[in-house]
Motif scaffolding. Structure first.
Motif, short mmCIF file in Angstrom:
data_model
loop_
_atom_site.label_atom_id
_atom_site.label_comp_id
_atom_site.label_asym_id
_atom_site.label_seq_id
_atom_site.Cartn_x
_atom_site.Cartn_y
_atom_site.Cartn_z
N ILE A 6 63.48 -15.16 26.59
CA ILE A 6 64.73 -14.40 26.70
C ILE A 6 64.66 -13.14 25.84
O ILE A 6 65.05 -12.05 26.27
CB ILE A 6 65.94 -15.27 26.35
CG1 ILE A 6 66.19 -16.28 27.48
CG2 ILE A 6 67.19 -14.44 26.10
CD1 ILE A 6 67.21 -17.34 27.17
N LEU A 7 64.14 -13.27 24.62
CA LEU A 7 64.04 -12.10 23.74
C LEU A 7 63.07 -11.07 24.30
O LEU A 7 63.32 -9.87 24.24
CB LEU A 7 63.63 -12.53 22.34
CG LEU A 7 64.68 -13.33 21.56
CD1 LEU A 7 64.11 -13.82 20.25
CD2 LEU A 7 65.93 -12.52 21.33
N ASN A 8 61.95 -11.54 24.84
CA ASN A 8 60.99 -10.60 25.45
C ASN A 8 61.62 -9.88 26.64
O ASN A 8 61.44 -8.67 26.80
CB ASN A 8 59.72 -11.34 25.89
CG ASN A 8 58.85 -11.72 24.72
OD1 ASN A 8 58.90 -11.10 23.67
ND2 ASN A 8 58.07 -12.78 24.88
N GLU A 9 62.37 -10.62 27.46
CA GLU A 9 63.04 -10.01 28.60
C GLU A 9 64.12 -9.04 28.14
O GLU A 9 64.32 -7.99 28.75
CB GLU A 9 63.64 -11.07 29.53
CG GLU A 9 62.60 -11.84 30.31
CD GLU A 9 61.71 -10.95 31.16
OE1 GLU A 9 62.25 -10.12 31.93
OE2 GLU A 9 60.47 -11.06 31.05
N ALA A 10 64.81 -9.37 27.06
CA ALA A 10 65.85 -8.49 26.54
C ALA A 10 65.27 -7.14 26.14
O ALA A 10 65.82 -6.09 26.47
CB ALA A 10 66.55 -9.14 25.35
N GLN A 17 63.18 -1.80 21.34
CA GLN A 17 62.11 -2.32 20.50
C GLN A 17 62.34 -3.81 20.28
O GLN A 17 62.25 -4.56 21.23
CB GLN A 17 62.01 -1.51 19.21
CG GLN A 17 61.40 -0.14 19.44
CD GLN A 17 61.27 0.66 18.18
OE1 GLN A 17 61.84 0.35 17.14
NE2 GLN A 17 60.52 1.75 18.26
N PRO A 18 62.67 -4.27 19.09
CA PRO A 18 62.83 -5.72 18.92
C PRO A 18 64.20 -6.23 19.36
O PRO A 18 65.16 -5.47 19.50
CB PRO A 18 62.62 -5.92 17.43
CG PRO A 18 63.03 -4.64 16.82
CD PRO A 18 62.70 -3.58 17.81
N ALA A 19 64.26 -7.54 19.55
CA ALA A 19 65.52 -8.23 19.85
C ALA A 19 65.62 -9.41 18.90
O ALA A 19 64.62 -9.95 18.45
CB ALA A 19 65.54 -8.71 21.29
N ASP A 37 62.03 -11.53 18.29
CA ASP A 37 60.80 -11.37 19.06
C ASP A 37 59.62 -11.12 18.14
O ASP A 37 59.76 -10.99 16.92
CB ASP A 37 60.95 -10.31 20.15
CG ASP A 37 60.94 -8.88 19.63
OD1 ASP A 37 60.79 -8.68 18.42
OD2 ASP A 37 61.09 -7.97 20.44
N GLN A 38 58.45 -11.08 18.71
CA GLN A 38 57.21 -11.10 17.92
C GLN A 38 57.04 -9.90 17.01
O GLN A 38 56.32 -9.96 16.03
CB GLN A 38 56.02 -11.20 18.86
CG GLN A 38 56.02 -12.51 19.62
CD GLN A 38 55.07 -12.48 20.80
OE1 GLN A 38 54.42 -11.50 21.08
NE2 GLN A 38 55.02 -13.59 21.52
N VAL A 107 75.24 -14.12 18.57
CA VAL A 107 75.09 -12.73 19.01
C VAL A 107 73.64 -12.49 19.39
O VAL A 107 72.72 -12.95 18.70
CB VAL A 107 75.50 -11.76 17.88
CG1 VAL A 107 75.23 -10.32 18.25
CG2 VAL A 107 76.97 -11.95 17.51
N LEU A 108 73.43 -11.78 20.50
CA LEU A 108 72.10 -11.32 20.90
C LEU A 108 72.08 -9.81 20.72
O LEU A 108 72.97 -9.11 21.22
CB LEU A 108 71.81 -11.70 22.35
CG LEU A 108 70.48 -11.24 22.93
CD1 LEU A 108 69.30 -11.82 22.17
CD2 LEU A 108 70.38 -11.60 24.41
N GLU A 109 71.08 -9.32 19.99
CA GLU A 109 70.98 -7.89 19.71
C GLU A 109 69.62 -7.34 20.13
O GLU A 109 68.61 -8.04 20.01
CB GLU A 109 71.11 -7.61 18.21
CG GLU A 109 72.44 -7.87 17.61
CD GLU A 109 72.47 -7.55 16.11
OE1 GLU A 109 73.55 -7.22 15.64
OE2 GLU A 109 71.41 -7.63 15.44
N THR A 110 69.63 -6.12 20.62
CA THR A 110 68.40 -5.35 20.76
C THR A 110 68.62 -4.06 19.98
O THR A 110 69.75 -3.60 19.85
CB THR A 110 68.07 -5.01 22.23
OG1 THR A 110 69.15 -4.30 22.81
CG2 THR A 110 67.79 -6.26 23.04
N VAL A 111 67.55 -3.52 19.46
CA VAL A 111 67.68 -2.29 18.67
C VAL A 111 66.70 -1.24 19.15
O VAL A 111 65.66 -1.54 19.75
CB VAL A 111 67.48 -2.56 17.15
CG1 VAL A 111 68.54 -3.51 16.62
CG2 VAL A 111 66.11 -3.09 16.85
N ASN A 112 67.05 0.02 18.87
CA ASN A 112 66.20 1.18 19.10
C ASN A 112 65.71 1.30 20.54
O ASN A 112 64.55 1.01 20.85
CB ASN A 112 65.00 1.17 18.15
CG ASN A 112 65.41 1.23 16.70
OD1 ASN A 112 66.57 1.43 16.37
ND2 ASN A 112 64.46 1.05 15.82
#
Length: 186
Positions: A6-10, A17-19, A37-38, A107-112
């Motif tokens: 899910i994080l990779n797909e996000a 960039q990361p989630a 994520d990694q 909460v699910l976050e993605t940044v940048n």
């Protein structure tokens, strides 16, 4: 594995960039990093994010998605996490995560975002992924509770069987004596 997927797909679908995924801790009343994520180090799991005065806390409390295009200018941004992992957060897209009962659990976050700015399509995509993650986490929690309850039930069943075995053995000896005297008296 599902959370990693899910994080990779996000990150892929929002072109970010990361989630990371933060879960609400009922005991401490804080958000804790459950997964990242990694590209984000494991050090995040040791960090808590307060509900009051943080972007993730505002998303959780309001139960609404939030786009922050310039995180450095937002007073709710905690730069201490950036310093710990040697990272610079420019923009944030965060959405609340719900369980099957539609209760906010994290909460699910993605940044940048790599190109352009976060937009409504990114919000909708991330909201779907967040709810999938929320339901998956809740099902895993319920499965763990069920497994523990079954294990406890098996332990209690074994204790009951042992008690019956010991009680029947202990009653057999005096009953044999009594039956012996009764037959003698007959």
């Amino acid at each position: 594995q599902l959370l990693e997927y899910i994080l990779n797909e996000a990150t892929t679908l929002t072109n970010a960039q990361p989630a990371s995924l933060l879960m609400f801790d009922e005991k401490t009343r804080q958000l804790r990093f459950k997964a990242a994520d990694q590209s984000m180090p494991e050090i995040l799991t040791a960090n808590a994010v307060p509900i009051d005065g943080s972007i993730a806390g505002a998303i959780f409390t309001a139960n609404k998605p939030m786009i922050i295009q310039d995180a450095q200018q937002d007073e709710r941004w905690h730069s201490n996490i950036d310093r710990k992992i040697n990272f610079r957060t420019e923009s944030i897209l965060g959405v609340p995560m719900h369980n099957a009962d539609n209760k906010t659990i994290g909460v699910l976050e993605t940044v940048n975002k790599k190109i352009g700015l976060f937009n409504e399509d990114d919000v909708n995509t991330l909201a779907i992924l967040a709810d999938i993650a929320g339901v998956a986490i809740e099902k895993q929690r319920l499965f763990a509770e069920l497994t523990n309850a079954n294990q406890r039930l098996n332990e209690l069943d074994e204790l009951k069987s042992n008690f019956i075995s010991i009680a029947s053995h202990e009653l057999r000896t005096p009953l044999s004596v009594i039956l012996g005297y009764a037959s003698f008296l007959k």
